[in-house]
Design an enzyme around this catalytic site. Structure first.
Site, PDB file in Angstrom:
ATOM      1  N   CYS A 192       0.722  -1.192   0.105  1.00 56.41           N
ATOM      2  CA  CYS A 192      -0.034   0.013  -0.028  1.00 56.41           C
ATOM      3  C   CYS A 192       0.934   1.216   0.143  1.00 56.41           C
ATOM      4  O   CYS A 192       1.785   1.236   0.751  1.00 56.41           O
ATOM      5  CB  CYS A 192      -1.069   0.042   1.179  1.00 56.41           C
ATOM      6  SG  CYS A 192      -1.863   1.343   1.395  1.00 56.41           S
ATOM      7  N   CYS A 193       0.586   2.390  -0.768  1.00 55.79           N
ATOM      8  CA  CYS A 193       1.297   3.251  -0.786  1.00 55.79           C
ATOM      9  C   CYS A 193       0.013   4.709  -0.828  1.00 55.79           C
ATOM     10  O   CYS A 193      -1.159   4.162  -0.458  1.00 55.79           O
ATOM     11  CB  CYS A 193       2.201   3.653  -1.968  1.00 55.79           C
ATOM     12  SG  CYS A 193       1.110   4.042  -3.436  1.00 55.79           S
ATOM     13  N   ALA A 194       0.487   5.704  -0.851  1.00 54.33           N
ATOM     14  CA  ALA A 194      -0.513   6.735  -0.961  1.00 54.33           C
ATOM     15  C   ALA A 194      -1.918   6.601  -1.773  1.00 54.33           C
ATOM     16  O   ALA A 194      -2.846   6.515  -1.175  1.00 54.33           O
ATOM     17  CB  ALA A 194      -0.042   7.999  -1.046  1.00 54.33           C
TER      18      ALA A 194
END
Length: 356
Positions: free
Chosen positions: A93-95
């Site tokens: 998960c990133c932004a």
């Protein structure tokens, strides 16, 4: 297999998330089941951001690859690989589900690990969490009221339809409310609340009658609006029973928690400061003379507790503090909600009434 877009299912199942955003982003807001293994640290992210603004995306990407290369890249890759193997059901998960999680995913693939990512990233999860809260709080609610020491939190925690707001906020909602676990950011508190609502998914909710704020966290507006309209069941236990609950929670258990976390000497120092700070926070409302009297009694009680282990000496300041301050304040607040009170009884009676 979830393709990384069934956000509610991911959140409700406490699905492990390997969050590759920078630590500063993670601190500002994260999901309960997430661990932070960043692609870039805070300084590296700031440098790439500055480069992006001045020279554009290609230069920023090239800088990112230079900053995270060689031994640094190998160390981070090993941390991701270890986490993926330990949590095979998880997601990256990133932004926004963009470049960072795709870069980490491709590096892992090159190292022989196939691992999915959250489409839309943290932003999509956050949006789903906020929407879930709005929907879940439309269900019927019962609030548990009562003076300090009535066991309201214990009653809520014992129920499958109970949501322990103070537990989620890591704060007991008074001047003595601080716990050894630091409070979360506002966004993280809201995320934890949403996940708790999704996991329990009860037909109705039982919550403690709280104000807008629990320590530094404030309740989401949608929840607060519903609570203001909800019926209240008031716990009315004898004064002595309440004192005994508070003695156990604030003197026996808190001292034990400080000692376990900090050791005997530092633990005692911090425990003593914690009690002093609780009184200091309400000194103006008490009046400075009363505050000085209570502080002297607290010092005597702490001396007695340290020498003998006996915590009953704390009643010399706690009993009048309840009588003269907390009880009067709560009863005044409750009078303004009199038309919403649907039941009054002891702890056991309210628990039985809720079951009916």
């Amino acid at each position: 297999m979830n393709d990384g877009t069934d956000y509610r299912a991911i959140l409700a199942a406490d699905t492990p998330l390997i969050d590759v955003r920078a630590p500063v982003e993670f601190t500002q807001g994260a999901m309960p089941a997430a661990i932070n293994l960043p692609l870039m640290n805070n300084d590296e992210r700031a440098a790439v951001g500055t480069c992006y603004k001045r020279q554009g995306p290609e230069a920023a990407l090239a800088l990112g690859h230079r900053l995270v290369s060689g031994e640094t890249r190998e160390q981070r890759l090993e941390a991701w690989r270890t986490a993926c193997l330990a949590q095979p059901q998880g997601y990256l998960c990133c932004a926004r589900g963009g470049q960072r999680s795709h870069i980490v995913q491709s590096w892992l693939q090159a190292a022989g690990v196939d691992y999915p990512l959250i489409r839309g990233g943290y932003k999509a999860l956050r949006q789903a969490a906020m929407q879930a809260t709005v929907e879940q709080v439309q269900k019927p609610m019962v609030l548990i009221g009562g003076c300090t020491g009535s066991g309201k939190t214990l009653l809520v925690k014992a129920r499958p339809d109970g949501i322990d707001l103070e537990g989620l906020a890591h704060h007991r909602g008074s001047s003595f409310g601080r716990t050894l676990t630091p409070q979360l950011s506002q966004a993280s508190f809201e995320n934890h609340l949403a996940v708790e609502l999704l996991k329990r998914d009860a037909a109705r909710w039982v919550l403690e009658d709280e104000g807008r704020m629990i320590g530094s966290n404030h309740l989401p507006e949608c929840l607060r609006d519903r609570m203001v309209q909800s019926p209240i069941a008031v716990v009315e236990d004898p004064f002595e029973v309440r004192l005994e609950r508070l003695r156990e929670e604030y003197f026996a258990l808190m001292w034990q928690a400080f000692r376990t976390a900090r050791g005997e000497e530092a633990g005692w120092q911090e425990y003593s400061e914690y009690l002093h700070h609780g009184l200091f926070a309400i000194r103006r409302r008490l009046g400075l003379q009363r505050y000085a009297e209570f502080t002297a009694l607290l010092d005597t009680a702490l001396d007695e507790q340290q020498r003998t282990g006996n915590t009953e000496a704390h009643f010399t300041w706690l009993a009048p503090l309840l009588n003269d301050y907390y009880d009067q304040m709560y009863r005044y607040q409750l009078e303004k909600k009199a038309e919403k009170i649907v039941y009054r009884g002891t702890y056991a009676e309210v628990a039985e009434w809720l079951n009916r």
